[in-house]
Scaffold this motif. Sequence first.
Motif, PDB file in Angstrom:
ATOM      1  N   ASP A  86       0.852  -1.186   0.000  1.00 60.83           N
ATOM      2  CA  ASP A  86       0.000   0.000   0.000  1.00 60.83           C
ATOM      3  C   ASP A  86       0.895   1.245   0.000  1.00 60.83           C
ATOM      4  O   ASP A  86       1.670   1.450   0.942  1.00 60.83           O
ATOM      5  N   GLU A 134      -6.401  10.255  -4.134  1.00 58.08           N
ATOM      6  CA  GLU A 134      -6.412   9.318  -3.022  1.00 58.08           C
ATOM      7  C   GLU A 134      -4.984   8.866  -2.682  1.00 58.08           C
ATOM      8  O   GLU A 134      -4.243   8.420  -3.547  1.00 58.08           O
ATOM      9  N   ARG A 135      -4.608   9.058  -1.439  1.00 53.17           N
ATOM     10  CA  ARG A 135      -3.298   8.643  -0.928  1.00 53.17           C
ATOM     11  C   ARG A 135      -2.122   9.449  -1.481  1.00 53.17           C
ATOM     12  O   ARG A 135      -0.974   9.080  -1.282  1.00 53.17           O
ATOM     13  N   TYR A 148      -1.352  11.003   7.631  1.00 50.02           N
ATOM     14  CA  TYR A 148      -1.855   9.685   7.256  1.00 50.02           C
ATOM     15  C   TYR A 148      -2.510   8.923   8.411  1.00 50.02           C
ATOM     16  O   TYR A 148      -2.507   7.694   8.442  1.00 50.02           O
ATOM     17  N   TYR A 189       1.534   5.308  -0.039  1.00 52.10           N
ATOM     18  CA  TYR A 189       1.051   6.638   0.306  1.00 52.10           C
ATOM     19  C   TYR A 189       2.128   7.619  -0.137  1.00 52.10           C
ATOM     20  O   TYR A 189       3.311   7.418   0.169  1.00 52.10           O
TER      21      TYR A 189
END
Length: 397
Positions: A34, A53-54, A104, A36
């Motif tokens: 994942d 997104e992210r 985050y 970010y």
Amino acid sequence: MNILYICDTDPRSASSGAEQRTNFLWNALKEQGDVYTIRIDIWDREDNVFFDERIYNDCLTVPIKGNNVKSYVQKIQDYLEFKFGFLNLCIYSRPIDVELDSIYDKIKFDVIVCRYIVNVARYKLWKYKVPILVDFDDHYLQVLKTNALPIKNSIFVNYMVRQFVKLQLRFIEKKIYGGWVSNETQLSLIKTKTPVKTLKNILVNPSINYKYLKEERKDYLFTIGYMGYKPNYEGVDFFVNKIWPSIHNKFTKLKYFIGGMNAPQDYVERWNSVEGVEYLGFVENLEELYEGSIASVVPIYSGGGTCIKTLESFAYSRVCISSPFGARGLEKYFDSKDIGLFIYNDSSTFIKILEEEIFDKAKRQINETNAKNFVDKNYSYEKFKESVKNVLGTIKE
């Protein structure tokens, strides 16, 4: 695996060489965990926000605002960084807007992946106690040597700056877990906790329907690249002034086109005043430009990165005639004709290449086939992705 990716261009964009590498690395990381992303924006704005997104857009203020001791020290460091290329290791680090857990929502990161070592220094990334991987792309001393120092300062000043930056690099490298570099000859120069690996540049490949051995050609050479980048427009300017006149005197029908947006206007006017030379600006149909040419020219003598336009020429199956600097990372092929690469140092060498390897149609087609085969065999997203995966695997262990 939670991965924090720090870069300085929009990771979704792939319009320039630097952006392409940022984009490909971002995509490769997403296949491993994942991701970010914090994209560092150097413009002085107040819109520090998520713009996808992210992906968080952090606006870096240069220099940092304020009239306290911290701001003055930072301004001094900014001057040293932009004037001499010193890495930002002063006692005050730049904030990434706010702390990571505020951006985050307390996500625990397993690794930080950073484009370029300068960002590791600016933000003191080791303070987060997370393994750091750096895509060096090109060794920082190489960039410093050719881009930041030669004209501005005396030989003695340049030497002293390089020695000081070497010490800075050794300090930072001890805090970096590992990473990647484009040029395999630089592997031993980077002393991170684990050895860095080769991550070869790749590019947006031409259409699979591209007829790269098309018979019809026009009598022109060309250079393509972002012409707002100083090493690009200065390299073209040197070629136009020092190399092209002899070529044009011998081959009067041959043209030289310069493609790429944002060239300084005074350079554009000077180039267009030279017989046989034309500045095209932004080229909408790049495939058409390659298709009609007899060869590409990479007149690069400074800067960072590693031969992305050389590889692009190969991908379009066009012979590349390059300065030695423009083909860094391919040095072992300089004395070989097996990949469609030819190195020039002066106008007489360039003319000889044209006569022996380009104007001879049969030889040119062999060279073009070799170029296409070479890049297809050695440069692919799959190989790029595997290099990223292997280094991330050492973190998991």
